[in-house]
Design a protein around this motif. Structure first.
Motif, short mmCIF file in Angstrom:
data_model
loop_
_atom_site.label_atom_id
_atom_site.label_comp_id
_atom_site.label_asym_id
_atom_site.label_seq_id
_atom_site.Cartn_x
_atom_site.Cartn_y
_atom_site.Cartn_z
N ASP A 12 0.83 -1.20 0.00
CA ASP A 12 0.00 0.00 0.00
C ASP A 12 0.87 1.26 0.00
O ASP A 12 0.62 2.20 -0.77
N SER A 13 1.88 1.29 0.85
CA SER A 13 2.77 2.44 0.91
C SER A 13 3.59 2.57 -0.36
O SER A 13 3.76 3.68 -0.90
N ALA A 14 4.10 1.44 -0.87
CA ALA A 14 4.88 1.48 -2.11
C ALA A 14 4.04 1.97 -3.27
O ALA A 14 4.49 2.81 -4.08
N ASN A 15 2.80 1.50 -3.36
CA ASN A 15 1.95 1.92 -4.46
C ASN A 15 1.57 3.39 -4.36
O ASN A 15 1.39 4.07 -5.39
N TYR A 50 2.32 -1.72 -8.21
CA TYR A 50 3.64 -2.19 -8.63
C TYR A 50 3.50 -3.39 -9.56
O TYR A 50 2.67 -4.27 -9.33
N ARG A 51 4.33 -3.43 -10.59
CA ARG A 51 4.19 -4.48 -11.59
C ARG A 51 5.54 -4.86 -12.16
O ARG A 51 6.50 -4.08 -12.15
N GLU A 57 -2.82 -9.78 -10.08
CA GLU A 57 -3.58 -9.75 -11.32
C GLU A 57 -2.57 -9.72 -12.44
O GLU A 57 -1.53 -9.07 -12.34
N VAL A 58 -2.88 -10.45 -13.51
CA VAL A 58 -1.94 -10.59 -14.61
C VAL A 58 -2.59 -10.10 -15.90
O VAL A 58 -3.68 -10.56 -16.26
N LEU A 72 -0.84 -7.17 -5.77
CA LEU A 72 -1.93 -6.52 -5.02
C LEU A 72 -1.77 -6.63 -3.50
O LEU A 72 -2.07 -5.69 -2.77
N LYS A 73 -1.32 -7.79 -3.02
CA LYS A 73 -1.24 -8.01 -1.57
C LYS A 73 -0.22 -9.10 -1.29
O LYS A 73 -0.20 -10.12 -1.98
#
Length: 311
Positions: free
Chosen positions: A175-178, A185-186, A224-225, A273-274
């Motif tokens: 959450d913080s990184a995003n 992030y991907r 998710e991909v 996502l998590k």
């Protein structure tokens, strides 16, 4: 957006409004800088340009223990393209010759002669040249272009930086990184042939090639991909896979829900996502399979709740 590799003088480019940096992850600080660059470029009737380096200078100087990289060069290009703020990207090979170039030589050869810089926007901590002796004062003294320094960008009271994003990803704080990144992030990569163990235990996986030795995050994740077939939910393991592998190579393995088919050779983008847990070593395959079943159930529950929130 056009990407140039090698000496750009052969392309006879016009003068440009330029910024310089690694832009690893293209986080919120980078985005604000590029917005400012575009604004200044319009005022001067100039195209926008970005100078970046491959490999990352810190990777070059610390080959035995390089820092984790947030984005591959391909992913960096994709993120920049999505922003729509840059006209030209110049990729310079960072090698011994380039690292030994003096600060004044960098200004004269690269900024003036090769890139035809008319306006330069840099970060407030930017240093360059052999021994990192180049600074804002040297750039500001150059009569060929105007130089400005971009102040730090704060996100929830913290300075947005690639280093901070790496720290948050390493800690599993997505959450913080995003929030720092301004998006999920991907990582993208091509599906390669692996050991094919997953299909024998009821969890076939897409094994995604990682072009760099050290990823910025490790563990088991809900993902998710984005695939040619659409966006698919799944659970992913990113790490060394110690139960079934004894190599030092990191692996990104994704089990996709409600999908069957051949993905070999296709490029997938994995959105994290998590984080569910850290990677663990298990005594036997049966214990590993039981844990994968729990991970898959947790991931499906999370994705279902996410879909309800978005409905």
């Amino acid at each position: 957006m056009q990407v140039f590799l090698g000496d750009p003088r052969r392309f006879a480019l016009p003068g440009c409004a330029l910024t310089i940096g690694n832009f690893d992850g293209v986080h919120q600080g980078h985005r604000r800088m590029l917005e400012r660059l575009r604004s200044e470029a319009r005022a001067r009737a100039l195209p926008t340009a970005l100078l970046t380096f491959e490999p990352h200078p810190r990777e070059f100087f610390a080959r035995a223990n390089p820092p984790a990289r947030l984005s591959t060069l391909r992913d960096k290009f994709a993120l920049l393209e999505e922003l729509g703020l840059i006209d030209y990207v110049f990729v310079y090979r960072f090698n011994h010759s380039f690292s030994n170039m003096s600060a004044q030589g960098f200004v004269d050869q690269v900024l003036v002669r090769e890139l035809n810089t008319r306006y330069l926007l840099i970060g407030d901590d930017f240093q360059f040249g052999s021994g990192r002796k180049g600074d804002f004062e040297l750039l500001a003294s150059c009569p060929h272009f105007a130089t400005e320094a971009m102040p730090s960008v704060l996100v929830k009271g913290e300075r947005a930086s690639s280093t901070l994003v790496r720290e948050r990803l390493a800690a599993g704080d997505l959450d913080s990184a995003n929030a720092l990144l301004g998006g999920v992030y991907r990582i993208s990569g091509k599906v390669m042939h692996g050991q094919k163990l997953g299909r024998t235990i009821g969890f076939p996986t897409a094994n995604i090639h990682l072009p760099h030795l050290k990823p910025a995050l490790k563990g088991v994740f809900v993902v998710e991909v984005d695939a040619p077939q659409g966006r698919l939910g799944g659970v992913a393991s990113l790490g060394l896979n110690p139960t079934v592998s004894d190599t030092p190579d990191y692996k990104l393995e994704v089990h996709l829900f409600d999908f069957s088919g051949d993905l070999y050779g296709q490029r997938l983008t994995v959105r994290f996502l998590k984080k569910l847990r850290d990677e663990e070593r298990y005594d036997d395959l049966a214990t590993l399979v039981a844990q994968i079943e729990r991970d898959a159930a947790s991931a499906k529950t999370y994705l279902t709740s996410l879909q309800r929130e978005q409905a």
